[in-house]
Scaffold this motif. Structure first.
Motif, PDB file in Angstrom:
ATOM      1  N   GLY A  88     120.461 -21.484 -41.360  1.00  0.00           N
ATOM      2  CA  GLY A  88     120.411 -22.895 -41.705  1.00  0.00           C
ATOM      3  C   GLY A  88     120.733 -23.736 -40.484  1.00  0.00           C
ATOM      4  O   GLY A  88     120.889 -23.209 -39.375  1.00  0.00           O
ATOM      5  N   VAL A  89     120.851 -25.037 -40.688  1.00  0.00           N
ATOM      6  CA  VAL A  89     121.156 -25.958 -39.594  1.00  0.00           C
ATOM      7  C   VAL A  89     122.318 -26.854 -40.024  1.00  0.00           C
ATOM      8  O   VAL A  89     122.262 -27.490 -41.088  1.00  0.00           O
ATOM      9  CB  VAL A  89     119.939 -26.833 -39.231  1.00  0.00           C
ATOM     10  N   ILE A 107     123.078 -27.978 -35.004  1.00  0.00           N
ATOM     11  CA  ILE A 107     122.988 -26.658 -34.375  1.00  0.00           C
ATOM     12  C   ILE A 107     122.683 -25.603 -35.436  1.00  0.00           C
ATOM     13  O   ILE A 107     123.197 -25.655 -36.559  1.00  0.00           O
ATOM     14  CB  ILE A 107     124.301 -26.320 -33.649  1.00  0.00           C
ATOM     15  N   SER A 108     121.855 -24.629 -35.062  1.00  0.00           N
ATOM     16  CA  SER A 108     121.486 -23.565 -35.991  1.00  0.00           C
ATOM     17  C   SER A 108     122.682 -22.689 -36.332  1.00  0.00           C
ATOM     18  O   SER A 108     123.559 -22.458 -35.493  1.00  0.00           O
ATOM     19  CB  SER A 108     120.380 -22.685 -35.383  1.00  0.00           C
ATOM     20  N   VAL A 109     122.689 -22.211 -37.568  1.00  0.00           N
ATOM     21  CA  VAL A 109     123.761 -21.359 -38.066  1.00  0.00           C
ATOM     22  C   VAL A 109     123.137 -20.056 -38.558  1.00  0.00           C
ATOM     23  O   VAL A 109     122.103 -20.071 -39.230  1.00  0.00           O
ATOM     24  CB  VAL A 109     124.509 -22.038 -39.233  1.00  0.00           C
ATOM     25  N   GLY A 110     123.744 -18.930 -38.217  1.00  0.00           N
ATOM     26  CA  GLY A 110     123.217 -17.640 -38.661  1.00  0.00           C
ATOM     27  C   GLY A 110     124.315 -16.635 -38.903  1.00  0.00           C
ATOM     28  O   GLY A 110     125.394 -16.718 -38.306  1.00  0.00           O
ATOM     29  N   GLY A 111     124.052 -15.705 -39.806  1.00  0.00           N
ATOM     30  CA  GLY A 111     125.021 -14.657 -40.093  1.00  0.00           C
ATOM     31  C   GLY A 111     124.522 -13.770 -41.212  1.00  0.00           C
ATOM     32  O   GLY A 111     123.328 -13.767 -41.533  1.00  0.00           O
ATOM     33  N   TYR A 112     125.437 -13.023 -41.804  1.00  0.00           N
ATOM     34  CA  TYR A 112     125.102 -12.114 -42.902  1.00  0.00           C
ATOM     35  C   TYR A 112     126.087 -12.317 -44.053  1.00  0.00           C
ATOM     36  O   TYR A 112     127.282 -12.548 -43.828  1.00  0.00           O
ATOM     37  CB  TYR A 112     125.138 -10.661 -42.442  1.00  0.00           C
ATOM     38  N   GLN A 157     118.338 -20.427 -45.862  1.00  0.00           N
ATOM     39  CA  GLN A 157     117.517 -19.394 -46.482  1.00  0.00           C
ATOM     40  C   GLN A 157     118.277 -18.074 -46.515  1.00  0.00           C
ATOM     41  O   GLN A 157     119.001 -17.738 -45.582  1.00  0.00           O
ATOM     42  CB  GLN A 157     116.206 -19.171 -45.717  1.00  0.00           C
ATOM     43  N   ILE A 158     118.111 -17.358 -47.627  1.00  0.00           N
ATOM     44  CA  ILE A 158     118.460 -15.946 -47.697  1.00  0.00           C
ATOM     45  C   ILE A 158     117.276 -15.249 -48.360  1.00  0.00           C
ATOM     46  O   ILE A 158     116.476 -15.896 -49.051  1.00  0.00           O
ATOM     47  CB  ILE A 158     119.762 -15.664 -48.484  1.00  0.00           C
ATOM     48  N   VAL A 178     112.291 -15.293 -50.935  1.00  0.00           N
ATOM     49  CA  VAL A 178     113.011 -16.156 -50.000  1.00  0.00           C
ATOM     50  C   VAL A 178     113.587 -17.336 -50.772  1.00  0.00           C
ATOM     51  O   VAL A 178     112.851 -18.112 -51.390  1.00  0.00           O
ATOM     52  CB  VAL A 178     112.086 -16.651 -48.872  1.00  0.00           C
ATOM     53  N   MET A 179     114.905 -17.454 -50.763  1.00  0.00           N
ATOM     54  CA  MET A 179     115.583 -18.527 -51.493  1.00  0.00           C
ATOM     55  C   MET A 179     115.964 -19.651 -50.539  1.00  0.00           C
ATOM     56  O   MET A 179     116.681 -19.443 -49.563  1.00  0.00           O
ATOM     57  CB  MET A 179     116.828 -17.984 -52.193  1.00  0.00           C
TER      58      MET A 179
END
Length: 261
Positions: free
Chosen positions: A158-159, A165-170, A200-201, A207-208
């Motif tokens: 997401g942002v 800034i972009s955000v990412g993880g698990y 999104q996940i 894709v949600m």
């Protein structure tokens, strides 16, 4: 923000969980009710540390709401709760000043009531302070399996609305109302109360899309750049709600089958 609130409240060691077979629902003199003040503080402290979503019920209101425990401190005999989601619940709670909280902890269902709530505000977010409960319904018997989402490797993206800034993880945790996310670094400087847009996940080839309201941010360990964030889903489509509910139900069934083998 969450860090400042939590600094007011001391951390407590985990409660020891014993397996019981008694399943009497009588509210009086019942071993399913935890009444020892020290054990209550330990249990609530562990729940606060794991930051699960909790279900909130208000007398006279048919809808259920979500919240989380922000802090627990024995010396002040106090517990702090986050604002309710959806926000309409806060209006009802301001009138009643009483609620019933329920959640699952290590696969065990528990619940307790709070009354005489005091209302506070910080950074535009409402929170509630109450006296620690005198008893907790805690049968100490597993009623639903604990699902380890971290083993499934569901990516999150997401942002950050505030920083762009972009955000990412698990994901490490998932429910029908929200999720917890492991991030290698908090490059987007995410804070409690922030919104992450365009998230999104993906699961089961679906894709949600959703927005994400951040309710807590905490480091994984001292000196580590890794952080965990948790919060609520927003702007979920009806299709996504249905797909998510079905996915979680399927995970629960798989876990039940594992326990039977």
């Amino acid at each position: 923000m969450l860090g400042k609130l939590k600094s007011i409240f001391s951390k407590t060691p985990p409660v020891e969980v014993e397996e019981e077979v008694n399943d009497d629902f009588s509210p009086f003199e019942n071993p399913n009710f935890l009444t020892d003040p020290e054990k209550i503080v330990k249990l609530l402290g562990e729940i606060e540390a794991s930051s699960p979503l909790c279900t909130i019920q208000i007398e006279g209101v048919s809808e259920e709401y979500s919240s989380s425990i922000l802090g627990v401190k024995a010396e002040k005999n106090a517990i702090i709760l986050d604002e309710l989601i959806p926000k309409e619940g806060n209006v009802a709670l301001e009138r009643s000043r009483a609620l019933k909280l329920s959640t699952f902890h290590k696969g065990i269902h528990l619940s307790f009531s709070l009354s005489g709530l005091e209302i506070g505000h910080s950074r535009g977010i409402t929170y509630y302070k109450a006296v620690l409960p005198e008893r907790i319904y805690y049968p100490q018997r597993r009623r639903s399996p604990r699902i380890e989402i971290s083993s499934i490797d569901i990516p999150f993206s997401g942002v950050a609305q505030r920083t762009g800034i972009s955000v990412g993880g698990y994901l490490f945790d998932l429910s029908r109302g929200g999720a917890g996310v492991d991030m290698p670094v908090n490059r987007a400087r995410i804070q409690r109360g922030d919104k992450i847009k365009g998230c999104q996940i993906s699961f089961e080839d679906y894709v949600m899309d959703f927005d994400f309201s951040v309710r807590f941010v905490k480091p994984v360990s001292v000196g580590s750049s890794k952080v965990q964030i948790g919060g609520f889903f927003e702007n979920l489509s009806a299709k996504s709600q249905s797909k998510l509910s079905y996915f979680i139900t399927s995970l629960e069934r798989v876990e039940i089958r594992k326990q039977k083998t």
